[in-house]
Design an enzyme around this catalytic site. Structure first.
Site, PDB file in Angstrom:
ATOM      1  N   HIS A 101       0.856  -1.185   0.000  1.00  0.00           N
ATOM      2  CA  HIS A 101       0.000   0.000   0.000  1.00  0.00           C
ATOM      3  C   HIS A 101       0.893   1.236   0.000  1.00  0.00           C
ATOM      4  O   HIS A 101       2.021   1.213   0.514  1.00  0.00           O
ATOM      5  CB  HIS A 101      -0.892   0.010   1.234  1.00  0.00           C
ATOM      6  CG  HIS A 101      -2.027  -0.949   1.161  1.00  0.00           C
ATOM      7  ND1 HIS A 101      -3.168  -0.803   1.912  1.00  0.00           N
ATOM      8  CD2 HIS A 101      -2.213  -2.073   0.434  1.00  0.00           C
ATOM      9  CE1 HIS A 101      -3.999  -1.785   1.654  1.00  0.00           C
ATOM     10  NE2 HIS A 101      -3.442  -2.585   0.763  1.00  0.00           N
TER      11      HIS A 101
ATOM     12  N   CYS B  77      -2.777  -0.182   7.351  1.00  0.00           N
ATOM     13  CA  CYS B  77      -1.957   1.021   7.272  1.00  0.00           C
ATOM     14  C   CYS B  77      -2.089   1.865   8.535  1.00  0.00           C
ATOM     15  O   CYS B  77      -1.101   2.448   9.002  1.00  0.00           O
ATOM     16  CB  CYS B  77      -2.316   1.820   6.033  1.00  0.00           C
ATOM     17  SG  CYS B  77      -1.856   0.958   4.505  1.00  0.00           S
TER      18      CYS B  77
ATOM     19  N   CYS C 180      -6.475   2.203   5.485  1.00  0.00           N
ATOM     20  CA  CYS C 180      -7.150   0.979   5.923  1.00  0.00           C
ATOM     21  C   CYS C 180      -6.624   0.581   7.307  1.00  0.00           C
ATOM     22  O   CYS C 180      -5.728   1.227   7.856  1.00  0.00           O
ATOM     23  CB  CYS C 180      -6.906  -0.144   4.918  1.00  0.00           C
ATOM     24  SG  CYS C 180      -5.199  -0.744   4.908  1.00  0.00           S
TER      25      CYS C 180
ATOM     26  N   GLU D  39       0.876   3.917   1.743  1.00  0.00           N
ATOM     27  CA  GLU D  39       1.311   4.361   3.062  1.00  0.00           C
ATOM     28  C   GLU D  39       2.483   3.532   3.575  1.00  0.00           C
ATOM     29  O   GLU D  39       3.444   4.086   4.124  1.00  0.00           O
ATOM     30  CB  GLU D  39       0.162   4.249   4.080  1.00  0.00           C
ATOM     31  CG  GLU D  39      -1.068   5.061   3.726  1.00  0.00           C
ATOM     32  CD  GLU D  39      -2.128   4.278   2.973  1.00  0.00           C
ATOM     33  OE1 GLU D  39      -3.311   4.548   3.199  1.00  0.00           O
ATOM     34  OE2 GLU D  39      -1.776   3.409   2.145  1.00  0.00           O
TER      35      GLU D  39
END
Length: 145
Positions: free
Chosen positions: A49, A82, A79, A51
């Site tokens: 992801h 993260c 999410c 992040e």
């Protein structure tokens, strides 16, 4: 250019690679020290992801796992995975442009303030970029279907 605009530029890179268009930048002392965009499909791993990529780069840059003087700018609300990484890396503040009703773990699906962790971070919704990010996300998923 604002820091959120740099995150949007990262999201556009993800879009070009047929990835969910989410981008992130990490700022330390008013300087971008790390950038990331989703690479889940390319890397064939749910761990890539935007992040997480940016957090890893920022930790390498600062030579420390603690990012307590840093702000994360990300196009879409993080999410749960993260958000956990944000807590564990001690990020001071998170700024996002668009709530994520299905997976958001700061204010949408899970309200992080309801939990007591050893680290709390500030968060802000930068709504002046919400429409641009929403349009990018909607266009991406419309083209996928």
């Amino acid at each position: 250019m604002s820091f959120m605009q740099f995150a949007i530029e990262e999201a556009k890179k993800a879009y070009l690679f047929n990835e969910v268009p989410i981008g992130a930048v990490i700022v330390y002392k008013d300087k971008i020290i790390a950038k990331g965009f989703n690479l889940v499909e390319i890397r064939k791993s749910s761990l890539y992801h935007a992040e997480l990529i940016a957090i890893k780069k920022a930790q390498k840059y600062l030579k420390d796992w603690r990012l307590n003087e840093c702000t994360l700018y990300v196009t879409v609300e993080p999410c749960l995975m993260c958000t956990g990484a944000i807590i564990n890396s001690r990020i001071r503040k998170v700024v996002f442009a668009l709530k994520e009703e299905k997976f958001g773990a700061i204010v949408s699906r899970i309200k992080i303030d309801n939990f007591k962790f050893n680290h709390k971070f500030e968060f802000e919704i930068d709504s002046k970029f919400s429409n641009e990010v929403k349009h990018m996300m909607q266009t991406f998923f419309k083209n996928k279907r």
